[in-house]
Design a protein around this motif. Structure first.
Motif, PDB file in Angstrom:
ATOM      1  N   GLY A   1       0.834  -1.197   0.000  1.00 30.57           N
ATOM      2  CA  GLY A   1       0.000   0.000   0.000  1.00 30.57           C
ATOM      3  C   GLY A   1       0.865   1.241   0.000  1.00 30.57           C
ATOM      4  O   GLY A   1       2.064   1.185   0.280  1.00 30.57           O
ATOM      5  N   PHE A   2       0.248   2.362  -0.324  1.00 32.02           N
ATOM      6  CA  PHE A   2       1.009   3.618  -0.364  1.00 32.02           C
ATOM      7  C   PHE A   2       0.060   4.798  -0.165  1.00 32.02           C
ATOM      8  O   PHE A   2      -1.151   4.713  -0.390  1.00 32.02           O
ATOM      9  N   THR A   3       0.645   5.919   0.250  1.00 30.86           N
ATOM     10  CA  THR A   3      -0.036   7.218   0.297  1.00 30.86           C
ATOM     11  C   THR A   3       0.979   8.287  -0.082  1.00 30.86           C
ATOM     12  O   THR A   3       2.105   8.283   0.418  1.00 30.86           O
ATOM     13  N   THR A   4       0.547   9.177  -0.963  1.00 25.91           N
ATOM     14  CA  THR A   4       1.434  10.254  -1.381  1.00 25.91           C
ATOM     15  C   THR A   4       0.629  11.541  -1.561  1.00 25.91           C
ATOM     16  O   THR A   4      -0.571  11.495  -1.844  1.00 25.91           O
ATOM     17  N   LYS A   5       1.303  12.668  -1.403  1.00 27.18           N
ATOM     18  CA  LYS A   5       0.676  13.949  -1.710  1.00 27.18           C
ATOM     19  C   LYS A   5       0.884  14.268  -3.188  1.00 27.18           C
ATOM     20  O   LYS A   5       1.845  13.810  -3.803  1.00 27.18           O
ATOM     21  N   LEU A   6      -0.036  15.083  -3.737  1.00 26.81           N
ATOM     22  CA  LEU A   6       0.027  15.480  -5.142  1.00 26.81           C
ATOM     23  C   LEU A   6       0.176  16.997  -5.239  1.00 26.81           C
ATOM     24  O   LEU A   6      -0.376  17.732  -4.425  1.00 26.81           O
ATOM     25  N   SER A   7       0.904  17.423  -6.232  1.00 32.74           N
ATOM     26  CA  SER A   7       1.044  18.871  -6.458  1.00 32.74           C
ATOM     27  C   SER A   7       1.609  19.105  -7.854  1.00 32.74           C
ATOM     28  O   SER A   7       1.989  18.163  -8.552  1.00 32.74           O
ATOM     29  N   GLY A   8       1.650  20.356  -8.258  1.00 37.72           N
ATOM     30  CA  GLY A   8       2.242  20.697  -9.559  1.00 37.72           C
ATOM     31  C   GLY A   8       1.209  21.150 -10.570  1.00 37.72           C
ATOM     32  O   GLY A   8      -0.003  21.099 -10.337  1.00 37.72           O
ATOM     33  N   SER A   9       1.716  21.573 -11.712  1.00 28.50           N
ATOM     34  CA  SER A   9       0.879  22.026 -12.838  1.00 28.50           C
ATOM     35  C   SER A   9       1.140  21.116 -14.030  1.00 28.50           C
ATOM     36  O   SER A   9       2.291  20.725 -14.294  1.00 28.50           O
ATOM     37  N   TYR A  10       0.057  20.796 -14.774  1.00 36.82           N
ATOM     38  CA  TYR A  10       0.154  19.868 -15.906  1.00 36.82           C
ATOM     39  C   TYR A  10      -0.545  20.484 -17.114  1.00 36.82           C
ATOM     40  O   TYR A  10      -1.591  21.131 -16.989  1.00 36.82           O
TER      41      TYR A  10
ATOM     42  N   LEU B   1      -2.643  21.704  -9.152  1.00 37.41           N
ATOM     43  CA  LEU B   1      -3.029  21.010  -7.919  1.00 37.41           C
ATOM     44  C   LEU B   1      -2.427  21.688  -6.704  1.00 37.41           C
ATOM     45  O   LEU B   1      -1.264  22.093  -6.705  1.00 37.41           O
ATOM     46  N   ASP B   2      -3.238  21.789  -5.657  1.00 38.77           N
ATOM     47  CA  ASP B   2      -2.736  22.239  -4.368  1.00 38.77           C
ATOM     48  C   ASP B   2      -1.965  21.083  -3.707  1.00 38.77           C
ATOM     49  O   ASP B   2      -2.261  19.902  -3.927  1.00 38.77           O
ATOM     50  N   SER B   3      -0.988  21.416  -2.885  1.00 34.97           N
ATOM     51  CA  SER B   3      -0.127  20.396  -2.282  1.00 34.97           C
ATOM     52  C   SER B   3      -0.829  19.538  -1.238  1.00 34.97           C
ATOM     53  O   SER B   3      -0.243  18.580  -0.728  1.00 34.97           O
ATOM     54  N   ASN B   4      -2.069  19.845  -0.897  1.00 38.08           N
ATOM     55  CA  ASN B   4      -2.839  19.009   0.019  1.00 38.08           C
ATOM     56  C   ASN B   4      -3.664  17.951  -0.711  1.00 38.08           C
ATOM     57  O   ASN B   4      -4.404  17.196  -0.082  1.00 38.08           O
ATOM     58  N   SER B   5      -3.549  17.877  -2.026  1.00 39.10           N
ATOM     59  CA  SER B   5      -4.165  16.784  -2.761  1.00 39.10           C
ATOM     60  C   SER B   5      -3.415  15.484  -2.440  1.00 39.10           C
ATOM     61  O   SER B   5      -2.234  15.502  -2.056  1.00 39.10           O
ATOM     62  N   ALA B   6      -4.091  14.327  -2.573  1.00 39.53           N
ATOM     63  CA  ALA B   6      -3.464  13.079  -2.155  1.00 39.53           C
ATOM     64  C   ALA B   6      -3.950  11.896  -2.991  1.00 39.53           C
ATOM     65  O   ALA B   6      -5.030  11.921  -3.583  1.00 39.53           O
ATOM     66  N   PHE B   7      -3.095  10.865  -3.020  1.00 40.53           N
ATOM     67  CA  PHE B   7      -3.405   9.627  -3.755  1.00 40.53           C
ATOM     68  C   PHE B   7      -3.006   8.451  -2.849  1.00 40.53           C
ATOM     69  O   PHE B   7      -1.897   8.403  -2.317  1.00 40.53           O
ATOM     70  N   THR B   8      -3.950   7.480  -2.683  1.00 39.59           N
ATOM     71  CA  THR B   8      -3.735   6.322  -1.809  1.00 39.59           C
ATOM     72  C   THR B   8      -4.136   5.054  -2.535  1.00 39.59           C
ATOM     73  O   THR B   8      -5.145   5.024  -3.256  1.00 39.59           O
ATOM     74  N   GLY B   9      -3.368   3.997  -2.323  1.00 41.25           N
ATOM     75  CA  GLY B   9      -3.709   2.680  -2.833  1.00 41.25           C
ATOM     76  C   GLY B   9      -3.322   1.623  -1.820  1.00 41.25           C
ATOM     77  O   GLY B   9      -2.297   1.741  -1.139  1.00 41.25           O
ATOM     78  N   VAL B  10      -4.116   0.554  -1.701  1.00 40.37           N
ATOM     79  CA  VAL B  10      -3.834  -0.487  -0.713  1.00 40.37           C
ATOM     80  C   VAL B  10      -4.432  -1.812  -1.193  1.00 40.37           C
ATOM     81  O   VAL B  10      -5.505  -1.844  -1.805  1.00 40.37           O
TER      82      VAL B  10
END
Length: 221
Positions: A103-112, A209-218
């Motif tokens: 499993g994992f959890t990470t924050k998301l940020s940046g412009s695309y 994206l704001d730096s408080n965005s997040a992505f989780t998988g388990v």
């Protein structure tokens, strides 16, 4: 002649004495035999009484021994039950940190600026099994997995797709509106085989994206 008469008189007298002696000897002999039998019977009776006394003492001691051992047996049973309960308690304890739990959890940020760009995760907060490389999760073992993405964006038209390989699964859509901060989230449960990949891509060509965005998988099973 006188001597002969005296002899004749003396012979019956001797026979009487001898007869009396024989009778007395027989009486004494009979008395001795009866006395011997009496002693044997007395000894047998004494032995029987001794055996009965011994049996009674053994039974009494066995009863006392059972009374002494009964609390000890109960104590041993209680100890065994306590050990079993302790083992069961250990079995249901919450899992500690385990790097093999996928499993994992990470924050998301940046412009695309492209819908074909993979959205980056940084920092990575947890990465059990090391299956997430910062952009793509690669399945290390088959099973049912759950993924969740939450986004905060200032893009006027903003959204994020969850992909499995080249397949779009679910969309977190912030809607169409003024260029201000909007939020959205979405989840996807999916079966993965070894080597399947899951990642995120923008719904439109522009995404901030704001730096408080997040992505989780388990992995759940």
């Amino acid at each position: 002649m006188v001597h002969f008469l005296n002899f004749v008189w003396f012979v019956p007298f001797v026979f009487k004495i001898v007869e009396k002696g024989s009778v007395y000897s027989l009486a004494v002999s009979n008395s001795s035999e009866e006395y011997g039998y009496y002693n044997i019977y007395n000894k047998i009776d004494s032995m029987q009484k001794a055996f009965q006394t011994l049996e009674t003492n053994v039974q009494r001691k066995n009863t006392m021994l059972r009374q002494i051992l009964q609390p000890i047996t109960k104590m041993n049973d209680n100890i065994e039950m306590s050990d079993q309960s302790s083992q069961e308690t250990k079995t249901v304890q919450p899992l500690q940190k385990n790097d093999t739990a996928v499993g994992f959890t990470t924050k998301l940020s940046g412009s695309y600026s492209s819908t074909s760009s993979n959205i980056r995760g940084s920092p990575i907060l947890y990465n059990g099994g090391n299956a997430y490389n910062g952009t793509v999760f690669t399945c290390p073992s088959p099973g049912l997995y759950l993924f969740h993405v939450s986004m905060i964006t200032s893009t006027e038209i903003g959204g994020i797709w969850i992909f499995k390989n080249s397949q779009q699964l679910t969309l977190a859509w912030a809607g169409v509106g003024d260029p201000q901060w909007n939020g959205a989230s979405v989840s996807a449960a999916v079966w993965l085989d070894v080597g399947d990949q899951v990642y995120l891509r923008p719904h439109d060509s522009t995404l901030r994206l704001d730096s408080n965005s997040a992505f989780t998988g388990v992995k759940i099973s």
